[in-house]
Motif scaffolding. Structure first.
Motif, mmCIF file in Angstrom:
data_model
loop_
_atom_site.group_PDB
_atom_site.id
_atom_site.type_symbol
_atom_site.label_atom_id
_atom_site.label_comp_id
_atom_site.label_asym_id
_atom_site.label_seq_id
_atom_site.Cartn_x
_atom_site.Cartn_y
_atom_site.Cartn_z
ATOM 1 N N UNK A 394 -1.339 -16.141 11.719
ATOM 2 C CA UNK A 394 -0.244 -15.788 12.614
ATOM 3 C C UNK A 394 0.833 -14.949 11.966
ATOM 4 N N UNK A 395 0.776 -14.759 10.653
ATOM 5 C CA UNK A 395 1.801 -13.975 9.959
ATOM 6 C C UNK A 395 1.564 -12.473 10.133
ATOM 7 N N UNK A 396 2.652 -11.717 10.056
ATOM 8 C CA UNK A 396 2.562 -10.261 9.947
ATOM 9 C C UNK A 396 3.037 -9.896 8.552
ATOM 10 N N UNK A 397 2.112 -9.377 7.752
ATOM 11 C CA UNK A 397 2.420 -9.007 6.370
ATOM 12 C C UNK A 397 2.356 -7.491 6.260
ATOM 13 N N UNK A 398 3.419 -6.893 5.732
ATOM 14 C CA UNK A 398 3.468 -5.435 5.565
ATOM 15 C C UNK A 398 3.320 -5.083 4.096
ATOM 16 N N UNK A 399 2.543 -4.021 3.839
ATOM 17 C CA UNK A 399 2.369 -3.498 2.487
ATOM 18 C C UNK A 399 3.035 -2.127 2.426
ATOM 19 N N UNK A 400 3.947 -1.948 1.513
ATOM 20 C CA UNK A 400 4.633 -0.664 1.370
ATOM 21 C C UNK A 400 4.572 -0.247 -0.093
ATOM 22 N N UNK A 401 4.869 1.032 -0.313
ATOM 23 C CA UNK A 401 4.857 1.564 -1.675
ATOM 24 C C UNK A 401 4.482 3.019 -1.667
ATOM 25 N N UNK A 402 4.623 3.658 -2.815
ATOM 26 C CA UNK A 402 4.304 5.080 -2.901
ATOM 27 C C UNK A 402 2.812 5.309 -2.685
ATOM 28 N N UNK A 403 2.429 6.562 -2.414
ATOM 29 C CA UNK A 403 1.023 6.924 -2.279
ATOM 30 C C UNK A 403 0.312 6.663 -3.604
ATOM 31 N N UNK A 404 -0.866 6.061 -3.503
ATOM 32 C CA UNK A 404 -1.630 5.757 -4.713
ATOM 33 C C UNK A 404 -1.284 4.441 -5.359
ATOM 34 N N UNK A 405 -0.455 3.643 -4.681
ATOM 35 C CA UNK A 405 -0.076 2.360 -5.282
ATOM 36 C C UNK A 405 -1.115 1.275 -5.041
ATOM 37 N N UNK A 406 -2.117 1.532 -4.181
ATOM 38 C CA UNK A 406 -3.211 0.578 -3.974
ATOM 39 C C UNK A 406 -3.189 -0.153 -2.647
ATOM 40 N N UNK A 407 -2.348 0.309 -1.708
ATOM 41 C CA UNK A 407 -2.214 -0.408 -0.415
ATOM 42 C C UNK A 407 -3.518 -0.382 0.381
ATOM 43 N N UNK A 408 -4.080 0.816 0.580
ATOM 44 C CA UNK A 408 -5.312 0.930 1.369
ATOM 45 C C UNK A 408 -6.474 0.228 0.688
ATOM 46 N N UNK A 409 -6.542 0.346 -0.630
ATOM 47 C CA UNK A 409 -7.602 -0.343 -1.377
ATOM 48 C C UNK A 409 -7.516 -1.849 -1.166
ATOM 49 N N UNK A 410 -6.290 -2.364 -1.153
ATOM 50 C CA UNK A 410 -6.093 -3.815 -1.014
ATOM 51 C C UNK A 410 -6.639 -4.316 0.327
ATOM 52 N N UNK A 411 -6.344 -3.588 1.418
ATOM 53 C CA UNK A 411 -6.837 -4.051 2.723
ATOM 54 C C UNK A 411 -8.338 -3.778 2.878
ATOM 55 N N UNK A 412 -8.860 -2.769 2.179
ATOM 56 C CA UNK A 412 -10.305 -2.489 2.250
ATOM 57 C C UNK A 412 -11.133 -3.572 1.586
ATOM 58 N N UNK A 413 -10.504 -4.360 0.705
ATOM 59 C CA UNK A 413 -11.232 -5.442 0.038
ATOM 60 C C UNK A 413 -11.505 -6.613 0.979
ATOM 61 N N UNK A 414 -10.678 -6.768 2.027
ATOM 62 C CA UNK A 414 -10.814 -7.947 2.902
ATOM 63 C C UNK A 414 -12.111 -7.891 3.722
ATOM 64 N N UNK A 415 -12.450 -6.761 4.384
ATOM 65 C CA UNK A 415 -13.737 -6.713 5.096
ATOM 66 C C UNK A 415 -14.911 -6.339 4.189
ATOM 67 N N UNK A 416 -14.676 -6.314 2.872
ATOM 68 C CA UNK A 416 -15.706 -6.006 1.872
ATOM 69 C C UNK A 416 -16.243 -4.592 2.001
ATOM 70 N N UNK A 417 -15.344 -3.632 2.274
ATOM 71 C CA UNK A 417 -15.748 -2.235 2.113
ATOM 72 C C UNK A 417 -15.977 -1.964 0.625
ATOM 73 N N UNK A 418 -15.244 -2.671 -0.208
ATOM 74 C CA UNK A 418 -15.441 -2.707 -1.655
ATOM 75 C C UNK A 418 -15.422 -4.183 -2.059
ATOM 76 N N UNK A 419 -15.990 -4.481 -3.214
ATOM 77 C CA UNK A 419 -15.908 -5.842 -3.759
ATOM 78 C C UNK A 419 -14.929 -5.865 -4.929
ATOM 79 N N UNK A 420 -14.201 -6.970 -5.040
ATOM 80 C CA UNK A 420 -13.210 -7.090 -6.120
ATOM 81 C C UNK A 420 -13.917 -6.991 -7.473
ATOM 82 N N UNK A 421 -13.216 -6.409 -8.444
ATOM 83 C CA UNK A 421 -13.758 -6.332 -9.805
ATOM 84 C C UNK A 421 -13.519 -7.646 -10.545
#
Length: 605
Positions: A394-421
Motif C-alpha cells: 500500500x505504500x508509494x515509494x519514490x526514487x529520485x536522483x541524478x541520471x545514472x544513479x541506478x533508479x531504473x536498474x533498481x526497479x528492473x530487478x523486481x520483475x527479474x528483467x535482471x538478476x541481482x549480483x
C-alpha cells in the motif's frame, strides 16, 4: 557436417513423411533402372542378336532370374507372332516403367512439401520464442538490425540452400546406389574403373567449395550491419536532417553496401562454377567409360556386348545428373551452413534468468517487498551498492536522483528483467528467484517514460496483457486513464489503429493509453518510470491525474525527475552513485538540506 546433422534433427516431427518420401524415391529409382535395363533386350531384338530360349527357366526374384524369364517370354512372342510384336511388348514395358517412375517421383515430392515448409515454420517459431524469452541484457549487446537479419535473411538462406536441397539428399543417393547396382551387374570391371575415377572429380569440386562457407558467413554478417544502418537511419532521420548529415550517412551506407557486394560477387562466382565444372568433369568421365568399355569389347573381356555398353552408358547418365545435383546441393549447403551458424548464435544464447526447480506460484501480494543487501553490476562497474529497503503493501515509494544513479536498474530487478549480483530481493519473505517468473510479473504493472504501443488498435493495445478482455472493461480503464475522450474522437473509436509505436498520437495520449493498459491489468504492484518527464504541462496534468487514479489502493514504486509529482509519496529514496544516501518524506528531506534539497532548489530555479 555436425551442423548439417543438427539441422536434419528438425526433420524428426516429420519422420513419417521422410519414410514415405524415401520409399517413393526407392521405387522411382527401381523403375527408372528397369526402363533403362529394357534397352538391352530392345537392342538385341532390333539387331537380331538375341538367341531364342526354348526351355522355360524357373522364376527367381533376382536380376539374372528376371532377365532369363524375360528372354524366354520374348522368345515365345517371337515364335507365336514375330519380332515386331516382341519389340512392341518391350516398348509397352518401358512406358509402364516410365509412368511408375514418374508417379513415385511425384509422390516423393508431394510428401517432401510438408517437410520443407514445416521445418522452416518450426525454426522460425523457435527463433521467435527464443528472442521473446531472452533477457533485456542480450539486446543491449546485440544490434537490432543484425538480429532481424538472422531471423529473416539467414532463415531464408537456410530454406534456399539447405531445405530445398533435401530433395537431392533424399533422392540422389538412392538413385546413385540403385543405378550403381545395375552397372555392377552389367559389368563389374567397367564399374570398378568408374569408381576409381569418380573420387578424383569429387576432389576437384570439393576444393572449389572450400572457402564458400567462410565467405558466405562474412556476407550474411555484413547484411546484418546494413539492416542495422537502415533501421538506425529511419529511426534517426530527424537528427540526420537537423545536422545536415545526409551525405555522411549515405557515404557510410554505400561503403558498407559496396563491401557486401564484393563479398557476394566472390561467393556467387565460386558457387556458379559448380554446375559447368561438374558438367565438364561428367563428360570427361563418360568419354573415359566409352574408351575403357570399347576396349573391353574389342578384347572380348568382361562379357560385355555392344548393346550392353549402350545400356551401361544410359544407366551411367542417370548417375551423372544426380551427382551434378548433389554437387550443386553441396555448394548450397556450404552457403546455408554459414547462415545456420548465425542463427545458432540466437538459439544457443544462454538466458541467465533461470527458473529454479520447484518454483512457487505467487497468487497475491500480501505484506512487503524487501531489498536485502542488494548490489548489482552489468559488467565491471557496480551500478547498485548494498541497497536495503522495505516497501510495505500500500505504500508509494519514490526514487529520485541524478541520471545514472541506478533508479531504473533498481526497479528492473523486481520483475527479474535482471538478476541481482549480490544480496536478494524478497516478496512476502520469499526470494523472488524462488517464484515462477510468469506469476511474479503478473503482480506488476509497468508504465515507462517512453510508452511502448504496438501497431494495432486502441482496444488491442489496452487489452494487451489481459486475455478475453470485455469492451466495457477496456472503456472503463480508458476513462480512469483520461484517455476515453480522445479515443472516441478518432474515426473508428477503440478500433482505430494507433500507428507504428503510436505515431498517430501525441506523447500525452500515448502515455494515457499505456496507463489504461496497466489499469486494465489491475496489478497490486505498480512501477512507474518517469512517466511524465517528457510531457508538456497540460498533458502532464492529465497524465498525473491518470497516474493518481492508477496508484489508488496499490503499492507503487515511482521514478521521478520532477519532484513536484512525488510530494505525497510515503517514502522518498535519494540515490547517488548506486547508493541510497537519503530517505524520508518530502518535508523531512527538505529539512535535511542535502541531496534532495539541492535537487528541489535546482528545479525551482
Amino acid at each position: 557436417m555436425k551442423k548439417f546433422i543438427r539441422i536434419l534433427k528438425y526433420l524428426y516431427p516429420f519422420k513419417w513423411y521422410v519414410v514415405i518420401n524415401v520409399f517413393s524415391n526407392v521405387l522411382a529409382a527401381v523403375f527408372s533402372l528397369f526402363s533403362l535395363a529394357m534397352l538391352i533386350p530392345f537392342l538385341q531384338l532390333l539387331f537380331g542378336t538375341v538367341p531364342l530360349v526354348e526351355v522355360k527357366p524357373e522364376f527367381v526374384i533376382s536380376a539374372k532370374g528376371l532377365a532369363q524369364y524375360l528372354n524366354y517370354y520374348l522368345s515365345e512372342i517371337i515364335k507365336t507372332h514375330d519380332r515386331a510384336s516382341a519389340l512392341l511388348f518391350v516398348i509397352v514395358l518401358v512406358l509402364v516403367a516410365s509412368f511408375l517412375k514418374n508417379l513415385f517421383t511425384y509422390l516423393s515430392l508431394y510428401y517432401l512439401a510438408p517437410i520443407r515448409t514445416g521445418v522452416l515454420q518450426n525454426m522460425r517459431n523457435l527463433l521467435y520464442r527464443k528472442v521473446v524469452d531472452l533477457p533485456l541484457g542480450y539486446f543491449t549487446e546485440e544490434k537490432k538490425g543484425d538480429i532481424i537479419s538472422k531471423m529473416t535473411n539467414d532463415v531464408n538462406e537456410i530454406e534456399i540452400s539447405i531445405i530445398r536441397s533435401l530433395e537431392m539428399f533424399f533422392r540422389d543417393p538412392i538413385i546413385i546406389i540403385i543405378h550403381l547396382i545395375g552397372l555392377i551387374y552389367i559389368s563389374p570391371q567397367l564399374t570398378l574403373f568408374v569408381l576409381l575415377i569418380l573420387p578424383l572429380t569429387g576432389g576437384v569440386i570439393g576444393r572449389v567449395g572450400k572457402n564458400l562457407r567462410k565467405t558466405s558467413f562474412k556476407g550474411q554478417t555484413k547484411m546484418g550491419i546494413i539492416l542495422t544502418m537502415i533501421e538506425e537511419t529511419i529511426g534517426g532521420l530527424r537528427v540526420i536532417k537537423a545536422f545536415n548529415a545526409e551525405n555522411k550517412v549515405i557515404s557510410r551506407f554505400e561503403s558498407m553496401n559496396s563491401f557486401y557486394s564484393l563479398l557476394m560477387k566472390k561467393m556467387w562466382r565460386r558457387r556458379d562454377l559448380a554446375s559447368p565444372l561438374s558438367e565438364f568433369l561428367g563428360t570427361v568421365v563418360v568419354v573415359l567409360v566409352l574408351w575403357y568399355g570399347g576396349n573391353l569389347i574389342f578384347a572380348g573381356k568382361g562379357n560385355l556386348g555392344p548393346e550392353a555398353l549402350i545400356a551401361y552408358i544410359g544407366i551411367f547418365y542417370m548417375i551423372i545428373n544426380p551427382a551434378k545435383s548433389f554437387s550443386n546441393a553441396y555448394y548450397n549447403v556450404l552457403k546455408g551452413l554459414a547462415s545456420a551458424d548465425r542463427v545458432d548464435t540466437i538459439l544457443n544464447a544462454e538466458n541467465p534468468i533461470k527458473v529454479s526447480a520447484g518454483a512457487k506460484t505467487i497468487e497475491s501480494f500480501n505484506h512487503d517487498i524487501e531489498f536485502r543487501n542488494v548490489s548489482f553490476k552489468y559488467q565491471d562497474d557496480w551500478v547498485l551498492k548494498n541497497i536495503n529497503l522495505t516497501i510495505k503493501k500500500g505504500m508509494t515509494v519514490a526514487l529520485v536522483g541524478q541520471s545514472g544513479s541506478g533508479k531504473s536498474t533498481m526497479v528492473d530487478l523486481i520483475p527479474r528483467f535482471w538478476d541481482v549480483t549480490e544480496g536478494e530481493i524478497l516478496i512476502d519473505g520469499v526470494n523472488i528467484k524462488d517464484y515462477d517468473i510468469a506469476s511474479l510479473r503478473n503482480l506488476m504493472g509497468n508504465v515507462n517514460q517512453d510508452p511502448i504501443l504496438f501497431n494495432d488498435t486502441f482496444y488491442n493495445n489496452i487489452a494487451f496483457g489481459v486475455d478475453g478482455a470485455k469492451m466495457e472493461d477496456v472503456v472503463n480503464a480508458a476513462k480512469i486513464a483520461n484517455a476515453h475522450d480522445f479515443i472516441i474522437a478518432t474515426p473508428n473509436g477503440y478500433h482505430t489503429n494507433v500507428g507504428d509505436r503510436g505515431s498517430k498520437l501525441s506523447g500525452g495520449q500515448r502515455q494515457r493509453v499505456s496507463i489504461a493498459r496497466a489499469i486494465l491489468k489491475n496489478p497490486p504492484i505498480m512501477i512507474l518510470d518517469e512517466a511524465t518527464s517528457a510531457l508538456d504541462t497540460e498533458s502532464e496534468r492529465l497524465v498525473q491525474d491518470a497516474i493518481d487514479n492508477l496508484m489508488k489502493h496499490r503499492t507503487s514504486i515511482v521514478i521521478a525527475h520532477r519532484l513536484s509529482t512525488i510530494r505525497k509519496a510515503d517514502l522518498i529514496c535519494v540515490l547517488h552513485e548506486g547508493e541510497i544516501v537519503e530517505r524520508g518524506k518530502h518535508d523531512e528531506l527538505l529539512e535535511l538540506n542535502g541531496y534532495y534539497a539541492r535537487l528541489h532548489s535546482m528545479q525551482l530555479l
